[in-house]
Design a protein around this motif. Sequence first.
Motif, PDB file in Angstrom:
ATOM      1  N   MET A 293       0.959  -1.054  -0.055  1.00  0.00           N
ATOM      2  CA  MET A 293       0.145   0.011  -0.005  1.00  0.00           C
ATOM      3  C   MET A 293       0.834   1.398  -0.218  1.00  0.00           C
ATOM      4  O   MET A 293       2.117   1.264   0.571  1.00  0.00           O
ATOM      5  N   ASP A 294       0.532   2.349  -0.806  1.00  0.00           N
ATOM      6  CA  ASP A 294       0.836   3.591  -0.454  1.00  0.00           C
ATOM      7  C   ASP A 294       0.796   4.193   0.764  1.00  0.00           C
ATOM      8  O   ASP A 294      -0.281   4.044   1.390  1.00  0.00           O
ATOM      9  N   VAL A 295       1.534   4.984   1.338  1.00  0.00           N
ATOM     10  CA  VAL A 295       1.265   5.705   2.559  1.00  0.00           C
ATOM     11  C   VAL A 295       1.107   7.227   2.434  1.00  0.00           C
ATOM     12  O   VAL A 295       1.641   7.894   1.698  1.00  0.00           O
ATOM     13  N   ILE A 296       0.213   7.737   2.956  1.00  0.00           N
ATOM     14  CA  ILE A 296      -0.016   9.136   3.177  1.00  0.00           C
ATOM     15  C   ILE A 296      -0.250   9.409   4.672  1.00  0.00           C
ATOM     16  O   ILE A 296      -0.845   8.933   5.376  1.00  0.00           O
ATOM     17  N   ALA A 297       0.799  10.613   4.968  1.00  0.00           N
ATOM     18  CA  ALA A 297       0.749  11.026   6.176  1.00  0.00           C
ATOM     19  C   ALA A 297      -0.311  12.148   6.418  1.00  0.00           C
ATOM     20  O   ALA A 297      -0.175  13.067   5.544  1.00  0.00           O
ATOM     21  N   GLU A 298      -1.138  12.121   7.283  1.00  0.00           N
ATOM     22  CA  GLU A 298      -2.382  13.184   7.520  1.00  0.00           C
ATOM     23  C   GLU A 298      -1.909  14.365   8.753  1.00  0.00           C
ATOM     24  O   GLU A 298      -1.163  13.951   9.437  1.00  0.00           O
ATOM     25  N   GLY A 299      -2.271  15.675   8.289  1.00  0.00           N
ATOM     26  CA  GLY A 299      -1.999  16.415   9.518  1.00  0.00           C
ATOM     27  C   GLY A 299      -0.590  16.860   9.599  1.00  0.00           C
ATOM     28  O   GLY A 299      -0.114  17.082  10.668  1.00  0.00           O
ATOM     29  N   VAL A 300       0.220  17.021   8.596  1.00  0.00           N
ATOM     30  CA  VAL A 300       1.514  17.336   8.464  1.00  0.00           C
ATOM     31  C   VAL A 300       1.463  18.857   8.537  1.00  0.00           C
ATOM     32  O   VAL A 300       1.131  19.545   7.872  1.00  0.00           O
ATOM     33  N   GLU A 301       1.941  19.322   9.710  1.00  0.00           N
ATOM     34  CA  GLU A 301       2.009  20.969  10.030  1.00  0.00           C
ATOM     35  C   GLU A 301       3.332  21.683   9.898  1.00  0.00           C
ATOM     36  O   GLU A 301       3.488  22.772  10.005  1.00  0.00           O
ATOM     37  N   THR A 302       4.473  20.765  10.378  1.00  0.00           N
ATOM     38  CA  THR A 302       5.800  21.570  10.246  1.00  0.00           C
ATOM     39  C   THR A 302       6.712  20.969   9.289  1.00  0.00           C
ATOM     40  O   THR A 302       6.613  19.656   9.068  1.00  0.00           O
ATOM     41  N   LYS A 303       7.890  21.631   9.235  1.00  0.00           N
ATOM     42  CA  LYS A 303       8.995  21.036   8.413  1.00  0.00           C
ATOM     43  C   LYS A 303       9.631  19.934   9.314  1.00  0.00           C
ATOM     44  O   LYS A 303      10.019  19.104   8.370  1.00  0.00           O
ATOM     45  N   ALA A 304       9.678  20.021  10.502  1.00  0.00           N
ATOM     46  CA  ALA A 304      10.345  19.167  11.153  1.00  0.00           C
ATOM     47  C   ALA A 304       9.572  17.672  11.139  1.00  0.00           C
ATOM     48  O   ALA A 304      10.324  16.836  10.674  1.00  0.00           O
ATOM     49  N   GLN A 305       8.361  17.769  11.105  1.00  0.00           N
ATOM     50  CA  GLN A 305       7.444  16.307  10.917  1.00  0.00           C
ATOM     51  C   GLN A 305       7.940  15.938   9.523  1.00  0.00           C
ATOM     52  O   GLN A 305       7.959  14.703   9.306  1.00  0.00           O
ATOM     53  N   LEU A 306       7.924  16.887   8.435  1.00  0.00           N
ATOM     54  CA  LEU A 306       8.122  16.371   7.083  1.00  0.00           C
ATOM     55  C   LEU A 306       9.368  16.004   7.022  1.00  0.00           C
ATOM     56  O   LEU A 306       9.683  14.719   6.343  1.00  0.00           O
ATOM     57  N   ASN A 307      10.530  16.316   7.643  1.00  0.00           N
ATOM     58  CA  ASN A 307      11.858  15.885   7.529  1.00  0.00           C
ATOM     59  C   ASN A 307      11.821  14.332   8.071  1.00  0.00           C
ATOM     60  O   ASN A 307      12.437  13.611   7.700  1.00  0.00           O
ATOM     61  N   CYS A 308      10.966  14.186   9.209  1.00  0.00           N
ATOM     62  CA  CYS A 308      10.964  12.964   9.853  1.00  0.00           C
ATOM     63  C   CYS A 308      10.328  11.789   8.823  1.00  0.00           C
ATOM     64  O   CYS A 308      10.901  10.690   8.583  1.00  0.00           O
ATOM     65  N   LEU A 309       9.279  12.364   8.267  1.00  0.00           N
ATOM     66  CA  LEU A 309       8.481  11.594   7.314  1.00  0.00           C
ATOM     67  C   LEU A 309       9.461  11.055   6.355  1.00  0.00           C
ATOM     68  O   LEU A 309       9.249   9.802   5.760  1.00  0.00           O
ATOM     69  N   GLN A 310      10.278  11.839   5.810  1.00  0.00           N
ATOM     70  CA  GLN A 310      11.139  11.671   4.711  1.00  0.00           C
ATOM     71  C   GLN A 310      12.029  10.510   4.846  1.00  0.00           C
ATOM     72  O   GLN A 310      12.452   9.707   4.287  1.00  0.00           O
ATOM     73  N   ARG A 311      12.443  10.227   6.365  1.00  0.00           N
ATOM     74  CA  ARG A 311      13.313   9.159   6.513  1.00  0.00           C
ATOM     75  C   ARG A 311      12.674   7.785   6.589  1.00  0.00           C
ATOM     76  O   ARG A 311      13.142   6.819   6.367  1.00  0.00           O
ATOM     77  N   TYR A 312      11.254   7.830   6.841  1.00  0.00           N
ATOM     78  CA  TYR A 312      10.601   6.473   6.669  1.00  0.00           C
ATOM     79  C   TYR A 312       9.774   6.546   5.307  1.00  0.00           C
ATOM     80  O   TYR A 312      10.044   7.412   4.557  1.00  0.00           O
ATOM     81  N   ALA A 313       9.296   5.252   5.036  1.00  0.00           N
ATOM     82  CA  ALA A 313       8.867   5.322   3.668  1.00  0.00           C
ATOM     83  C   ALA A 313       7.609   5.822   3.322  1.00  0.00           C
ATOM     84  O   ALA A 313       6.538   5.134   2.965  1.00  0.00           O
ATOM     85  N   CYS A 314       7.518   7.150   3.608  1.00  0.00           N
ATOM     86  CA  CYS A 314       6.163   7.675   3.534  1.00  0.00           C
ATOM     87  C   CYS A 314       6.016   8.443   1.958  1.00  0.00           C
ATOM     88  O   CYS A 314       7.004   8.923   1.505  1.00  0.00           O
ATOM     89  N   ASP A 315       4.894   8.043   1.313  1.00  0.00           N
ATOM     90  CA  ASP A 315       4.912   8.504  -0.098  1.00  0.00           C
ATOM     91  C   ASP A 315       4.445   9.758  -0.304  1.00  0.00           C
ATOM     92  O   ASP A 315       4.886  10.676  -1.139  1.00  0.00           O
ATOM     93  N   TYR A 316       3.172  10.242   0.513  1.00  0.00           N
ATOM     94  CA  TYR A 316       2.610  11.503   0.312  1.00  0.00           C
ATOM     95  C   TYR A 316       2.140  12.184   1.580  1.00  0.00           C
ATOM     96  O   TYR A 316       2.248  11.351   2.555  1.00  0.00           O
ATOM     97  N   VAL A 317       2.114  13.554   1.713  1.00  0.00           N
ATOM     98  CA  VAL A 317       1.716  14.007   2.917  1.00  0.00           C
ATOM     99  C   VAL A 317       0.525  14.970   2.560  1.00  0.00           C
ATOM    100  O   VAL A 317       0.599  15.687   1.469  1.00  0.00           O
ATOM    101  N   GLN A 318      -0.130  15.132   3.460  1.00  0.00           N
ATOM    102  CA  GLN A 318      -1.492  16.031   3.481  1.00  0.00           C
ATOM    103  C   GLN A 318      -1.361  16.767   4.770  1.00  0.00           C
ATOM    104  O   GLN A 318      -1.483  16.236   5.860  1.00  0.00           O
ATOM    105  N   GLY A 319      -1.356  17.969   4.614  1.00  0.00           N
ATOM    106  CA  GLY A 319      -1.430  18.772   5.888  1.00  0.00           C
ATOM    107  C   GLY A 319      -1.213  20.280   5.652  1.00  0.00           C
ATOM    108  O   GLY A 319      -0.882  20.762   4.468  1.00  0.00           O
ATOM    109  N   PHE A 320      -1.522  21.332   6.699  1.00  0.00           N
ATOM    110  CA  PHE A 320      -1.348  22.648   6.604  1.00  0.00           C
ATOM    111  C   PHE A 320       0.027  22.972   6.338  1.00  0.00           C
ATOM    112  O   PHE A 320       0.248  24.090   5.943  1.00  0.00           O
TER     113      PHE A 320
END
Length: 277
Positions: free
Chosen positions: A231-258
Amino acid sequence: EAKRQGYNNYHYFAGPMNAQTKKRLTLQHHLRYALEREELFLLYQPQVDIHSRKIAGVEALLRWQHPEFGLISPSEFIPIVEDIGLIVPVGEWVLSSATRQAQRWLAQGLSPVRMAVNLSMRQFNDPLLLQRVHRALLEAQLAPHYLELEITESLAMQDAEKTVTTLRQLKQLGVFLALDDFGTGYSSLSYLSQFPLDVLKIDAAFIGKIQTPNGANLVSAITTLARSLRMDVIAEGVETKAQLNCLQRYACDYVQGFYFYKPMPAHELTVLLQQQC
Ligand code: C2E
Ligand code: MG
Ligand code: MG
Ligand code: MG
């Protein structure tokens, strides 16, 4: 605990109508006219490819603009719409509007985005669901792989056997399927692997904790699980650059958030899509 609940119930039935009950009854009444008065509308929130940063999908999110009460959130009015038996017509309106909008963007030659639409419990259990989805696609002249249907993890697990059947039927139509708010329900892994899902959406609560060791481990475990189930993974509720950076280290495909975009009207998204052509 039981005692406390009993106490509350006593008050609920015996006391005068409390403010919340009153508000609910008022909203019920006004909701019956919301569709015909055209008070409902959709906002669209982009889902961004974590690598290319391009908009790859959008989620349609329902809003109710009441002339007196103002803007009302779907978490507040969708449960009422379900209760008063109006979720099917409202859901049909959402499906029809969202599929038409998706087709409009395609026809404008913009880079193709998949349109995600939320289904509530009664919609998902509606025996006519398949026909309704099929008809919405035909009427919008939208190819099925441009539509993604979202159901929450807790809804999916309520009657997992039935969920397997319904999801398989939907999958045969050619639409994409997503599991929403993942991590907040109680998934049986054996059922999870039987659901023909394309996308797993990590609930915003986990993204909020991603900078703690525990939170990071959980997100990493979820993405690994999704990966192994293809399955593809979407992270919901991504609000900060720090969160995005963390997600990039894991196999997250898409982000949705403010952090990238809030839900917005179609015309604003049109401009964004034109810019990324
Ligand atoms: P959901 O499907 O999990 O949608 C994501 C929610 O998170 C949306 O709230 C969105 O505005 C919000 N969100 C997105 N990014 C962020 C962020 O970075 N920070 C924060 N704090 N929030 C963010 P919304 O639009 O209020 O919708 C709430 C829920 O109502 C949805 O949760 C969905 O379960 C339901 N819903 C919305 N539209 C529909 C609909 O057309 N049909 C049905 N059946 N349910 C809907
Ligand atoms: Mg959703
Ligand atoms: Mg969600
Ligand atoms: Mg949610």
